[in-house]
Design a protein around this motif. Structure first.
Motif, mmCIF file in Angstrom:
data_model
loop_
_atom_site.group_PDB
_atom_site.id
_atom_site.type_symbol
_atom_site.label_atom_id
_atom_site.label_comp_id
_atom_site.label_asym_id
_atom_site.label_seq_id
_atom_site.Cartn_x
_atom_site.Cartn_y
_atom_site.Cartn_z
ATOM 1 N N LEU A 615 0.833 -1.198 0.000
ATOM 2 C CA LEU A 615 0.000 0.000 0.000
ATOM 3 C C LEU A 615 0.869 1.249 0.000
ATOM 4 O O LEU A 615 0.460 2.312 -0.428
ATOM 5 C CB LEU A 615 -0.911 0.012 1.232
ATOM 6 C CG LEU A 615 -2.024 -1.018 1.223
ATOM 7 C CD1 LEU A 615 -2.796 -0.948 2.530
ATOM 8 C CD2 LEU A 615 -2.967 -0.780 0.058
ATOM 9 N N GLN A 616 2.084 1.088 0.528
ATOM 10 C CA GLN A 616 2.990 2.222 0.642
ATOM 11 C C GLN A 616 3.734 2.359 -0.684
ATOM 12 O O GLN A 616 4.854 1.918 -0.830
ATOM 13 C CB GLN A 616 3.965 1.956 1.784
ATOM 14 C CG GLN A 616 4.759 3.145 2.218
ATOM 15 C CD GLN A 616 3.945 4.093 3.067
ATOM 16 O OE1 GLN A 616 2.972 3.700 3.683
ATOM 17 N NE2 GLN A 616 4.320 5.356 3.062
ATOM 18 N N GLY A 618 4.702 5.081 -2.361
ATOM 19 C CA GLY A 618 5.657 6.163 -2.548
ATOM 20 C C GLY A 618 5.085 7.304 -3.375
ATOM 21 O O GLY A 618 5.694 8.365 -3.453
ATOM 22 N N TYR A 619 3.941 7.111 -4.023
ATOM 23 C CA TYR A 619 3.330 8.190 -4.814
ATOM 24 C C TYR A 619 2.498 9.093 -3.915
ATOM 25 O O TYR A 619 1.605 8.620 -3.204
ATOM 26 C CB TYR A 619 2.441 7.623 -5.922
ATOM 27 C CG TYR A 619 3.240 6.892 -6.958
ATOM 28 C CD1 TYR A 619 4.164 7.589 -7.744
ATOM 29 C CD2 TYR A 619 3.083 5.531 -7.154
ATOM 30 C CE1 TYR A 619 4.914 6.917 -8.699
ATOM 31 C CE2 TYR A 619 3.823 4.864 -8.103
ATOM 32 C CZ TYR A 619 4.743 5.567 -8.872
ATOM 33 O OH TYR A 619 5.485 4.908 -9.791
ATOM 34 N N VAL A 620 2.765 10.375 -4.004
ATOM 35 C CA VAL A 620 2.111 11.294 -3.107
ATOM 36 C C VAL A 620 0.608 11.361 -3.388
ATOM 37 O O VAL A 620 -0.200 11.538 -2.476
ATOM 38 C CB VAL A 620 2.794 12.673 -3.161
ATOM 39 C CG1 VAL A 620 2.429 13.410 -4.415
ATOM 40 C CG2 VAL A 620 2.478 13.491 -1.927
ATOM 41 N N ALA A 622 -1.226 8.883 -4.213
ATOM 42 C CA ALA A 622 -1.860 7.743 -3.536
ATOM 43 C C ALA A 622 -2.059 8.049 -2.065
ATOM 44 O O ALA A 622 -3.087 7.704 -1.471
ATOM 45 C CB ALA A 622 -0.994 6.493 -3.702
ATOM 46 N N TYR A 623 -1.060 8.740 -1.458
ATOM 47 C CA TYR A 623 -1.177 9.094 -0.057
ATOM 48 C C TYR A 623 -2.370 10.031 0.137
ATOM 49 O O TYR A 623 -3.167 9.875 1.061
ATOM 50 C CB TYR A 623 0.097 9.803 0.430
ATOM 51 C CG TYR A 623 1.340 8.954 0.405
ATOM 52 C CD1 TYR A 623 1.312 7.639 -0.046
ATOM 53 C CD2 TYR A 623 2.555 9.463 0.834
ATOM 54 C CE1 TYR A 623 2.459 6.885 -0.067
ATOM 55 C CE2 TYR A 623 3.698 8.718 0.817
ATOM 56 C CZ TYR A 623 3.651 7.422 0.357
ATOM 57 O OH TYR A 623 4.793 6.680 0.339
ATOM 58 N N ALA A 624 -2.460 11.015 -0.734
ATOM 59 C CA ALA A 624 -3.557 11.977 -0.624
ATOM 60 C C ALA A 624 -4.886 11.255 -0.785
ATOM 61 O O ALA A 624 -5.857 11.543 -0.078
ATOM 62 C CB ALA A 624 -3.411 13.072 -1.677
ATOM 63 N N SER A 626 -5.580 8.233 0.031
ATOM 64 C CA SER A 626 -5.928 7.503 1.265
ATOM 65 C C SER A 626 -6.459 8.468 2.316
ATOM 66 O O SER A 626 -7.361 8.143 3.078
ATOM 67 C CB SER A 626 -4.708 6.721 1.760
ATOM 68 O OG SER A 626 -4.255 7.223 2.976
ATOM 69 N N MET A 627 -5.882 9.678 2.326
ATOM 70 C CA MET A 627 -6.391 10.665 3.275
ATOM 71 C C MET A 627 -7.834 11.050 2.958
ATOM 72 O O MET A 627 -8.675 11.176 3.850
ATOM 73 C CB MET A 627 -5.521 11.930 3.253
ATOM 74 C CG MET A 627 -4.244 11.786 4.049
ATOM 75 S SD MET A 627 -3.162 13.183 3.789
ATOM 76 C CE MET A 627 -4.072 14.472 4.625
ATOM 77 N N ILE A 628 -8.099 11.209 1.676
ATOM 78 C CA ILE A 628 -9.454 11.588 1.265
ATOM 79 C C ILE A 628 -10.437 10.491 1.689
ATOM 80 O O ILE A 628 -11.484 10.759 2.276
ATOM 81 C CB ILE A 628 -9.533 11.766 -0.268
ATOM 82 C CG1 ILE A 628 -8.790 13.030 -0.680
ATOM 83 C CG2 ILE A 628 -10.972 11.804 -0.740
ATOM 84 C CD1 ILE A 628 -9.569 14.284 -0.417
ATOM 85 N N GLY A 630 -10.100 8.365 4.037
ATOM 86 C CA GLY A 630 -10.237 8.424 5.479
ATOM 87 C C GLY A 630 -11.157 9.541 5.904
ATOM 88 O O GLY A 630 -12.052 9.361 6.739
ATOM 89 N N ALA A 631 -10.961 10.727 5.311
ATOM 90 C CA ALA A 631 -11.785 11.879 5.686
ATOM 91 C C ALA A 631 -13.246 11.606 5.368
ATOM 92 O O ALA A 631 -14.135 11.911 6.173
ATOM 93 C CB ALA A 631 -11.294 13.116 4.958
ATOM 94 N N VAL A 633 -14.724 8.759 5.226
ATOM 95 C CA VAL A 633 -15.256 7.786 6.180
ATOM 96 C C VAL A 633 -15.574 8.475 7.506
ATOM 97 O O VAL A 633 -16.659 8.297 8.073
ATOM 98 C CB VAL A 633 -14.256 6.634 6.397
ATOM 99 C CG1 VAL A 633 -14.679 5.772 7.581
ATOM 100 C CG2 VAL A 633 -14.150 5.799 5.146
#
Lengths: 644, 482
Positions: A615-616, A618-620, A622-624, A626-628, A630-631, A633
């Motif tokens: 899941l990690q 390294g692409y920013v 993808a990180y964003a 996951s945050m979206i 999460g938010a 949810v």
């Protein structure tokens, strides 16, 4: 001085620390001095205290000193505290006095051993633990000493651990003792809980004594029985005696100190200490006396057919311990402790004498390869002779007084007392027989030495013979403190111990007849002399008689020689089955099932982690993302929760 | 309205003023400094942090609102500020040598540390969301730069940029949440929300605001799934900064999170409790499982720090005001074990060669028993082995959950710390039971690293055996919620 009771066990503890931490770097002389002096100081302290006690009125001779709080839990407080009273001071004197002599002897005996400092470290630790055991003022601290001496016994039996037989003997002693300790520990728990539910949370001896009447009869019986199981382990009684003969694998001074004079008597001491409980359970006292007398006879009979001199002495120890249990079992606590003391003198002497013989013969133990040593080892010979006379119960020596005291008290015991007396009397004859068999075979008659050994047979050095001489003197005069009234003595020993056994000593309200008492004494002397005479005839006058006897009764002889196959029976019944269960648990339950589950879970978790790591990326972005997610949810959940 | 600036209140923010003043001063001095050595700046930083700490201690008995309620002084703030300053001092002591070793040319290193610390202190001592936001941004912006301070290092640059982008993203959530709250209640003061919520006036807008603020904090304390930046940034940043972030940012953000939610939104615990419960479970489990397979020690510690945030959240979701002292205790213990662990990681490296793979640690005990011993203590404390502070911290947190009736959460937490034991103990196993696999060269046993390690070890053992004093302090700190 009474403020400083704690010094008594403290000195050997210091010795233990010095020798244990620095022993390898210190020269041998320093190790010896530290080892011996630390025990000697304890002895001096005990002696000073002893005389202080004598100055006090008999009722005031119980001194208790708490040193610090050990376990505090709610209402329950156990302190590390010591108790000096006539009983414990006698034990202290015996332990530190005999212990000191054996330490000195060890300086000569162990001189060339590579484990010299380790030996003295263990020995000091043992004395420390033994003194804790006898001076503790509560059961818990006593148990610490109890376990501590067990540990030292294990360490010293297996002192030459490179020998398989020694390390196995150590393990055997430890495991068999564990069985007894289990009984002891459960007994402590039961006593603690059953008094506790009555509102008295304590393990302190004097408080226990005051509150013992709160216990019901059946509970007392159970508790004392459990304690007795503990005693059979430590003091080598039926059925747990099997470890003691094997314990002779240790160095001989160890056998003298631990497996004859002190540790093995801990069970006797414990019962004497808890006399107020035992007196409330007469059935259990009968069991104690019965087990004692049966052990005495059984072990003595095995002693007939052993050739290893230390083994003979080991069975003799078991047998004599049996006598002590008879003493405490019939309520003659003072007599039991009296015999404990005199036995410490002459049995330590016998073992040290045996050690001296081994020293002279380069470690030979088989009496068939001895004979005629009298002229080579004069000092060893005469001291050994004194000890044999003492243990056989010849009048004038210490063993006579203490043994007869026990037999007399047994005779007066209302429950089958006469039966116990008769068995005890016969055993006394047997004792005289096997001890003189040992004596004659070793020191008299034809020399059967190996040629090689013969060249350098020599008397032991002074450092070993002087302890022998002192012990010989003690074996003679040690009994004079307790000459009974019947012989015009003052029975000082019994009187001295009276404060401890106050109110529980056997009342002399039986038909106390002077004539009977003296008659019984004469009888036991006659029995002892018969034993000696038979031994003389069979082993000195006509040695072929004994060989003929053996040939004629070969089966019986083999049975006895092999100790009635008790070890084999125990092995078949318990050891093999336990091993089978253990192997099953290890191979199937543990390794296959439990380890399988645990390892499986471990692999599973690692595998899971291996997947998650992808899941990690390294692409920013993808990180964003996951945050979206999460938010969404979090916000979504809260909205769902609030808006119906 | 005649507004007069309350000049006499300035003395009450003396620590903040000192840090700010020294930060500016250092920037100036740096320009005129002839030598390349930055130690002088480091010493000055220590002086400023030390004097600020003295003032924090002196002011710790005060409890008052300042500047019309925009700022405040109370026991929670004072304790956290003290913790942050101690952490700063430890990081600066390590940096004295580390900055020299890595030949950092830019003189902004120390001033930025000061500004960032200032941001944290502002954050933890305000009850006004706007002030909190300002503090948070001051802290974050300084750290974005610090992470990328090694400009030549690709990883550092990448980490800095990632952190900046995602941080900005998270700040947007936070500030949007603040805006929504302001819109629905007309207040920026967290006590004001409490009044509105207590009236039962919970509009949808307000709930969304709460949720977004939670998201903003969740990013800073790195809860899954807002954690993705953590391993990359922790790995790329200079190790001293990683320690600073792991200990400082997390503590400051957690305390602020605690203050906001326990003061204002506690009546809504039924709503946010569940979702944080879920986040705690996901955070612990995900972080621990992923940490199992890490070969890089900094990444492993990054995941470990995420997992620890999860453990702390276990106590957080209970909403028990008194028991929240366990959170403070945990943060203090966590700070020391993390700074200590990272100081050992720094010790292992050399210029341009950080030796971060676990193979570098193989057989360490034979060559550098002292380093191995220190790291072992820190890892054991992170695992939660008595008698170290890490154990007491875990104990308090999980017992809080049990006392509050969150038995399942506590069980999941304990199971997770079992999983965690694997990757901590693995390092110890490598150090003590493996033969060396590669040559890592000479280790620079500078007194500055050793001092930090020893201070941390002392603290961990001391508070592990005698946890009472710290626990009383923590209880005093959370008394502000009553």
């Amino acid at each position: 001085m009474s403020e400083y009771i704690w010094l008594i066990p403290c000195f050997p503890a210091v010795g233990f620390l010095i020798n244990g931490l620095l022993g390898k770097k210190l020269p041998k002389a320093v190790v010896s001095w530290v080892g011996c002096l630390s025990v000697f100081f304890s002895f001096v302290c005990s002696a000073v205290l002893f005389f202080e006690l004598l100055r006090l009125a008999p009722e005031a001779r119980i001194i208790e000193k708490d040193v610090f709080d050990w376990i505090v839990s709610g209402e329950f407080v156990t302190r590390v505290g010591f108790r000096i009273d006539p009983l414990s001071i006698v034990m202290c004197l015996v332990v530190s006095g005999v212990g000191f002599l054996i330490h000195v002897y060890s300086v000569g005996y162990m001189h060339d051993d590579p484990g010299y400092s380790r030996y003295f470290t263990y020995l000091n630790l043992f004395v420390f633990m033994m003194l804790i055991l006898v001076t503790a003022n509560n059961l818990l601290l006593m148990f610490v000493g109890w376990e501590g001496v067990g540990l030292c016994s294990y360490l010293l039996i297996g002192f030459w651990f490179e020998k398989d037989s020694a390390s196995n003997a150590g393990k055997k002693a430890f495991i068999v003792n564990r069985i007894g300790d289990y009984g002891f520990l459960v007994g402590i728990f039961l006593l603690f809980v059953s008094l506790g539910t009555k509102g008295v949370w304590t393990l302190n001896f004097s408080e226990l004594e005051r509150n013992a009447n709160l216990l019901s009869e059946s509970l007392t019986a159970l508790i004392t029985l459990l304690f007795f199981i503990g005693a059979t382990g430590k003091s080598a009684q039926i059925p747990l005696y099997v470890w003691l003969p094997d314990a002779m694998e240790g160095p001989t001074p160890v056998s003298a100190l631990i497996h004859a004079a002190t540790m093995v008597t801990a069970g006797v001491y414990m019962i004497a200490r808890l006399n107020f409980l035992y007196s409330m359970a007469p059935e259990i006292m009968f069991i104690v006396a019965l087990v004692g007398v049966l052990t005495a006879m059984f072990a003595a009979s095995i002693g007939f057919a052993q050739y290893d001199i230390k083994r003979v002495l080991a069975y003799s120890t078991i047998s004599q311990l049996g006598y002590m249990f008879v003493g405490v079992g019939v309520g003659a606590y003072a007599a039991g402790i009296f015999h404990l003391m005199t036995h410490a003198f002459f049995k330590a002497l016998l073992f040290l004498g045996a050690g001296s013989v081994m020293h002279a013969l380069a470690g030979e133990l088989d009496m068939r390869k001895m004979g005629g040593l009298k002229k080579y080892l004069p000092t060893t010979h005469w001291t050994f002779l004194v000890a044999c006379l003492a243990i056989a119960g010849i009048p004038g020596l210490s063993g006579f007084f203490s043994k007869d005291e026990i037999l007399w008290k047994a005779f007066l015991f209302p429950h089958a007392g006469v039966l116990i007396y008769i068995i005890g009397l016969v055993t006394a004859g047997m004792t005289a027989f096997y001890m003189f068999r040992l004596l004659f075979n070793t020191f008299y008659g034809k020399e059967r030495l190996d040629e090689e050994v013969k060249h350098h047979v020599h008397e032991s050095p002074k450092v070993m013979t002087i302890p022998l001489i002192i012990l010989a003197i003690l074996s003679i005069v040690g009994g004079y403190v307790g000459i009974p009234h019947a012989l015009g003595g003052g029975a000082h020993f019994e009187k001295f111990l009276e404060p401890v056994f106050r109110g529980v000593s056997q009342k002399a309200d039986y038909h106390h007849s002077l004539v009977v008492e003296i008659g019984l004494m004469v009888l036991s002397v006659i029995v002892a002399l018969i034993g000696i005479y038979v031994a003389y005839v069979y082993f000195l006058k006509k040695p072929d008689l004994s060989e003929k006897f053996v040939k004629k009764h070969e089966k019986l002889y083999k049975t006895v020689h092999n100790k009635y196959f008790v070890d084999e029976i125990y092995g078949f019944l318990f050891v093999d089955n336990l091993l089978r269960v253990g192997r099953f648990l290890k191979n199937v339950i543990d390794e296959a099932i439990i380890d399988g589950i645990v390892n499986g879970l471990g692999y599973f978790m690692r595998g899971l982690g291996g997947i998650l790591r992808f899941l990690q990326s390294g692409y920013v972005q993808a990180y964003a993302f996951s945050m979206i997610v999460g938010a969404i949810v979090v916000v979504g959940y809260l909205l769902v929760k609030v808006i119906p | 309205m005649d507004v007069k600036f309350p000049v006499d209140e300035l003395i009450l923010i003396a620590p903040e003023i000192i840090l700010c003043g020294f930060g500016l001063l250092l920037l100036l001095i740096e320009v005129f400094l002839k030598t390349k050595s930055k130690s002088f700046l480091g010493i000055l930083t220590l002086v400023s942090a030390g004097s600020a700490l003295v003032f924090v201690l002196k002011l710790s008995s005060f409890s008052t609102d300042l500047f019309f309620g925009l700022y405040s002084l109370d026991s929670l703030g004072s304790l956290t500020k003290g913790l942050i300053l101690v952490m700063l001092i430890l990081v600066v002591i390590m940096s004295l040598r580390y900055v020299e070793r890595e030949e950092v040319i830019s003189g902004e290193y120390y001033p930025l540390l000061l500004f960032s610390t200032l941001g944290m202190m502002i954050m933890v001592s305000s009850k006004n969301l706007l002030t909190i936001f300002v503090g948070l941004e001051l802290m974050s912006l300084s750290i974005y730069i610090l992470v990328g301070l090694f400009r030549d290092n690709l990883k550092a640059a990448e980490a800095s940029l990632k952190y900046f982008l995602l941080g900005a993203f998270a700040s947007a959530f936070l500030v949007y949440g603040i805006a929504l709250l302001y819109g629905s209640t007309g207040s920026l003061d967290i006590k004001g929300y409490l009044e509105v919520i207590a009236k039962g006036d919970t509009s949808t807008v307000l709930i969304i605001g709460v949720a977004l603020i939670a998201v903003g904090f969740a990013f800073k304390i790195a809860l899954v799934p807002f954690h993705m930046w953590t391993p990359d940034v922790y790995e790329g940043a200079p190790t001293s900064i990683t320690a600073f972030m792991a200990a400082g940012v997390k503590s400051a953000a957690f305390v602020t999170f605690l203050r906001v939610f326990y003061t204002a939104f506690l009546p809504l615990i039924k709503q946010w409790g569940d979702i944080l419960w879920l986040l705690a479970v996901i955070t612990m489990s995900y972080a621990n499982l992923t940490a199992l397979v890490q070969q890089n020690i900094k990444r492993m510690l990054a995941y470990s720090s995420i997992a620890h945030a999860g453990y702390i959240l276990v106590a957080f979701v209970t909403g028990e005001k008194i028991l929240s002292s366990s959170i403070i205790y945990y943060l203090v213990a966590y700070t020391f074990m993390n700074v200590g662990a990272f100081s050992c990681v720094i010790l292992m490296g050399r210029k341009g060669e950080e030796n971060l793979d676990i193979d570098s640690y193989a057989g360490l005990s034979a060559r550098h028993p002292f380093v191995a011993f220190c790291l072992t203590i820190f890892l054991l404390s992170l695992t939660g082995v008595p008698p170290l502070a890490g154990f007491m911290a875990k104990f308090y947190v999980f017992s809080t959950a049990i006392k509050a009736g969150y038995v399942w959460l506590a069980i999941i937490g304990v199971l997770n710390s079992v999983v965690a034991a694997y990757y901590y103990l693995r390092v110890i196993m490598y150090m003590y039971f493996r033969d060396p696999v590669k040559e890592i060269g000479r280790i620079d046993l500078s007194p500055s690293y050793i001092l930090v390690s020893l201070i941390c070890i002392f603290f961990l053992i001391y508070t592990g055996i005698l946890p009472r004093e710290l626990m009383l302090l923590a209880e005093g700190a959370v008394s502000v919620f009553f």
